[in-house]
Write a protein that holds these residues in place. Structure first.
Motif, short mmCIF file in Angstrom:
data_model
loop_
_atom_site.label_atom_id
_atom_site.label_comp_id
_atom_site.label_asym_id
_atom_site.label_seq_id
_atom_site.Cartn_x
_atom_site.Cartn_y
_atom_site.Cartn_z
N ILE A 284 -17.16 -1.98 -13.39
CA ILE A 284 -16.53 -1.94 -14.72
C ILE A 284 -15.00 -1.88 -14.61
CG2 ILE A 284 -18.58 -1.00 -15.86
CD1 ILE A 284 -17.00 1.69 -16.03
N GLY A 285 -14.49 -2.28 -13.43
CA GLY A 285 -13.06 -2.51 -13.31
C GLY A 285 -12.22 -1.34 -12.81
N ILE A 286 -12.85 -0.30 -12.30
CA ILE A 286 -12.09 0.86 -11.79
C ILE A 286 -11.80 0.65 -10.30
CG2 ILE A 286 -12.17 3.37 -11.41
CD1 ILE A 286 -12.18 2.59 -14.40
N SER A 287 -10.56 0.99 -9.89
CA SER A 287 -10.21 0.86 -8.47
C SER A 287 -10.05 2.23 -7.84
CB SER A 287 -8.88 0.11 -8.31
OG SER A 287 -9.01 -1.15 -8.91
N PHE A 288 -10.19 2.26 -6.52
CA PHE A 288 -10.15 3.54 -5.80
C PHE A 288 -9.07 3.54 -4.74
CE2 PHE A 288 -14.23 3.17 -7.73
CZ PHE A 288 -14.48 4.45 -8.19
N ASP A 289 -8.56 4.73 -4.43
CA ASP A 289 -7.56 4.90 -3.39
C ASP A 289 -8.30 5.15 -2.07
OD1 ASP A 289 -5.61 5.61 -1.66
OD2 ASP A 289 -4.70 7.15 -2.93
N GLU A 290 -8.41 4.07 -1.28
CA GLU A 290 -9.20 4.15 -0.04
C GLU A 290 -8.68 5.23 0.92
OE1 GLU A 290 -12.06 3.10 1.02
OE2 GLU A 290 -12.43 2.04 -0.86
N ASN A 291 -7.37 5.53 0.83
CA ASN A 291 -6.81 6.55 1.74
C ASN A 291 -7.40 7.94 1.48
OD1 ASN A 291 -5.06 4.69 2.87
ND2 ASN A 291 -3.63 4.94 1.16
N THR A 292 -8.02 8.11 0.29
CA THR A 292 -8.52 9.44 -0.05
C THR A 292 -10.02 9.57 0.19
OG1 THR A 292 -8.99 8.83 -2.35
CG2 THR A 292 -6.76 9.64 -1.87
N ARG A 293 -10.65 8.50 0.71
CA ARG A 293 -12.11 8.54 0.90
C ARG A 293 -12.48 9.52 2.01
NH1 ARG A 293 -16.61 4.56 0.19
NH2 ARG A 293 -15.16 2.96 -0.53
N LYS A 294 -13.40 10.44 1.71
CA LYS A 294 -13.88 11.37 2.75
C LYS A 294 -15.37 11.11 2.96
CE LYS A 294 -10.71 15.20 2.07
NZ LYS A 294 -10.52 16.14 0.97
N LEU A 295 -15.77 11.02 4.22
CA LEU A 295 -17.18 10.73 4.54
C LEU A 295 -17.88 11.97 5.08
CD1 LEU A 295 -16.69 7.34 6.47
CD2 LEU A 295 -17.23 7.64 4.05
N ASP A 296 -19.20 12.04 4.85
CA ASP A 296 -19.96 13.14 5.47
C ASP A 296 -20.50 12.67 6.83
OD1 ASP A 296 -22.26 11.63 5.10
OD2 ASP A 296 -22.97 12.79 3.39
N SER A 297 -21.28 13.50 7.49
CA SER A 297 -21.73 13.17 8.85
C SER A 297 -22.69 11.98 8.89
CB SER A 297 -22.39 14.39 9.49
OG SER A 297 -23.41 14.84 8.64
N ASN A 298 -23.28 11.62 7.70
CA ASN A 298 -24.17 10.45 7.67
C ASN A 298 -23.44 9.17 7.25
OD1 ASN A 298 -26.52 11.97 8.26
ND2 ASN A 298 -26.48 12.73 6.15
N GLY A 299 -22.12 9.27 7.12
CA GLY A 299 -21.35 8.09 6.74
C GLY A 299 -21.33 7.86 5.24
N LYS A 300 -21.88 8.81 4.47
CA LYS A 300 -21.86 8.66 3.00
C LYS A 300 -20.55 9.22 2.47
CE LYS A 300 -26.65 8.29 2.06
NZ LYS A 300 -27.91 8.94 1.89
N THR A 301 -20.05 8.63 1.39
CA THR A 301 -18.80 9.12 0.83
C THR A 301 -19.04 10.44 0.10
OG1 THR A 301 -18.19 6.81 0.50
CG2 THR A 301 -16.82 8.46 -0.62
N LYS A 302 -18.22 11.46 0.44
CA LYS A 302 -18.41 12.72 -0.30
C LYS A 302 -17.31 12.95 -1.33
CE LYS A 302 -16.64 15.70 3.38
NZ LYS A 302 -16.90 16.82 4.25
N ALA A 303 -16.17 12.25 -1.20
CA ALA A 303 -15.12 12.37 -2.22
C ALA A 303 -14.19 11.17 -2.14
CB ALA A 303 -14.33 13.65 -2.01
N ILE A 304 -13.64 10.80 -3.28
CA ILE A 304 -12.63 9.73 -3.33
C ILE A 304 -11.87 9.83 -4.65
CG2 ILE A 304 -14.09 7.97 -4.43
CD1 ILE A 304 -12.82 5.95 -2.37
N TYR A 305 -10.59 9.46 -4.63
CA TYR A 305 -9.78 9.44 -5.85
C TYR A 305 -9.75 8.05 -6.49
CZ TYR A 305 -7.73 14.10 -5.55
OH TYR A 305 -7.55 15.46 -5.56
N LEU A 306 -9.73 8.02 -7.81
CA LEU A 306 -9.48 6.77 -8.52
C LEU A 306 -8.01 6.42 -8.31
CD1 LEU A 306 -12.12 7.75 -9.92
CD2 LEU A 306 -11.18 6.89 -12.07
N LEU A 307 -7.69 5.14 -8.35
CA LEU A 307 -6.30 4.72 -8.15
C LEU A 307 -5.44 5.15 -9.34
CD1 LEU A 307 -5.13 3.30 -5.73
CD2 LEU A 307 -5.58 1.11 -6.83
#
Ligand code: 3PG
Length: 319
Positions: A284-307
């Motif tokens: 739906i057109g929202i972008s994310f700040d990839e520098n803020t992506r945090k992953l858990d031990s299974n490689g799943k994203t646990k947190a990220i900021y919208l741009l």
């Protein structure tokens, strides 16, 4: 997990469609895309399946369209020729599975017993359909087979709806759920795409379960943060908890010890799955700040900021 299955996992829900009238195919695809769910399994239960897949793929080449209820290798050929990106079968048919594997076609075969699952693993499959899910033992059955078959993942389908969706999606061996509850044939036949859209959006919202987790307040230094945190703590008798970069007051207020992201601070929205939320919000057109992506031990994203900041607040998602 190949990229296509990962995309299915991120969409989380696969609408299972039966199209009787070819004229309904493209408007239905458009409805799903506009609701934020650009994926569909078009079943070979009607003579229009092949033509429907072709017209959807021609109009929306990026949509993740697969063919379902595939019962023969001839139908695999027809589906793939029409543009289907994956094949789903209701039962475990080794001939179709081998045919798809040899041709490099993503195949999601139906399984309903431990024997089917053992055979799927033997053939090198990582993800299978669990069908008919509710009638075959549902969530409890999937939990039980997760004991011996630790690596096999499932797309349960059959009897899934808005009420039981999350009980399946919360299982760690479930990749996504399939179902027709938001794309019922009578709605498609009647051209009632508004209801299809409402039900699809409702399914997405139930799956994502967005809610407010906490508000972050930016401060210039520890002194200011400490003053604000103590004040909030005193008024509401919330617990004061010193952390590395912030002070938490209860669960709802985080006071930052320095000016952090966001002019005023941040708003944390929690969801059942950050990866699925990213997939939906990107649609739906929202972008994310990839520098803020945090992953858990299974490689799943646990947190990220919208741009984008909203009202001076940075927004982040968290699981
Ligand atoms: C399928 O083919 O996967 C099922 O018919 C979908 O099941 P549902 O109609 O109960 O969602």
């Amino acid at each position: 997990m190949n990229e296509l299955i990962r995309n299915i996992s991120n969409y989380g829900i696969v609408p299972v469609i039966k199209i009787d009238n070819i004229d309904k195919a493209v408007p239905l695809a458009e409805t799903l895309i506009s609701a934020g769910l650009p994926v569909a399994e078009v079943t070979f239960r009607t003579v229009q399946a092949e033509a429907s897949i072709r017209s959807i793929v021609e109009t929306y080449p990026d949509m993740l369209v697969g063919a379902g209820t595939v019962l023969s290798v001839e139908q695999v050929d027809k589906a793939v020729d029409a543009g289907a990106k994956f094949i789903v079968t209701p039962g475990f048919n080794p001939k179709i599975i081998r045919y798809c594997i040899n041709k490099g076609i993503t195949i999601i075969p139906g399984t309903s017993t431990a024997s089917d699952m053992a055979a799927a693993l033997e053939m090198g499959l990582e993800v299978v359909k669990f069908f008919p899910a509710e009638q075959s033992g549902g969530v409890e059955y999937l939990k039980a087979v997760g004991g011996p078959y630790t690596t096999l993942k499932f797309i349960p389908t059959g009897g899934i709806n808005a009420k039981n969706l999350n009980s399946y999606l919360s299982l760690k061996n479930v990749v996504a759920c399939g179902g027709s509850w938001m794309v019922k044939s009578d709605l498609i036949d009647a051209g009632d795409f508004d209801t299809v859209k409402d039900l699809t959006r409702q399914a997405i919202q139930i799956m994502l379960g967005f809610s407010l987790d906490h508000i972050g307040i930016n401060c210039i230094d520890l002194d200011e943060a400490d003053g604000i945190a103590k004040k909030v703590s005193k008024i509401f008798d919330f617990e004061y908890k010193m952390g590395n970069s912030s002070i938490f007051v209860g669960k709802a207020v985080e006071v930052m010890k320095f000016p952090f992201l966001g002019k005023k601070g941040h708003i944390a929205i929690k969801t059942n799955s950050v990866d699925r939320a990213i997939a939906y919000l990107s649609e739906i057109g929202i972008s994310f700040d990839e520098n803020t992506r945090k992953l858990d031990s299974n490689g799943k994203t646990k947190a990220i900021y919208l741009l984008e900041e909203i009202g001076g607040f940075a927004i982040h998602l968290l699981n």
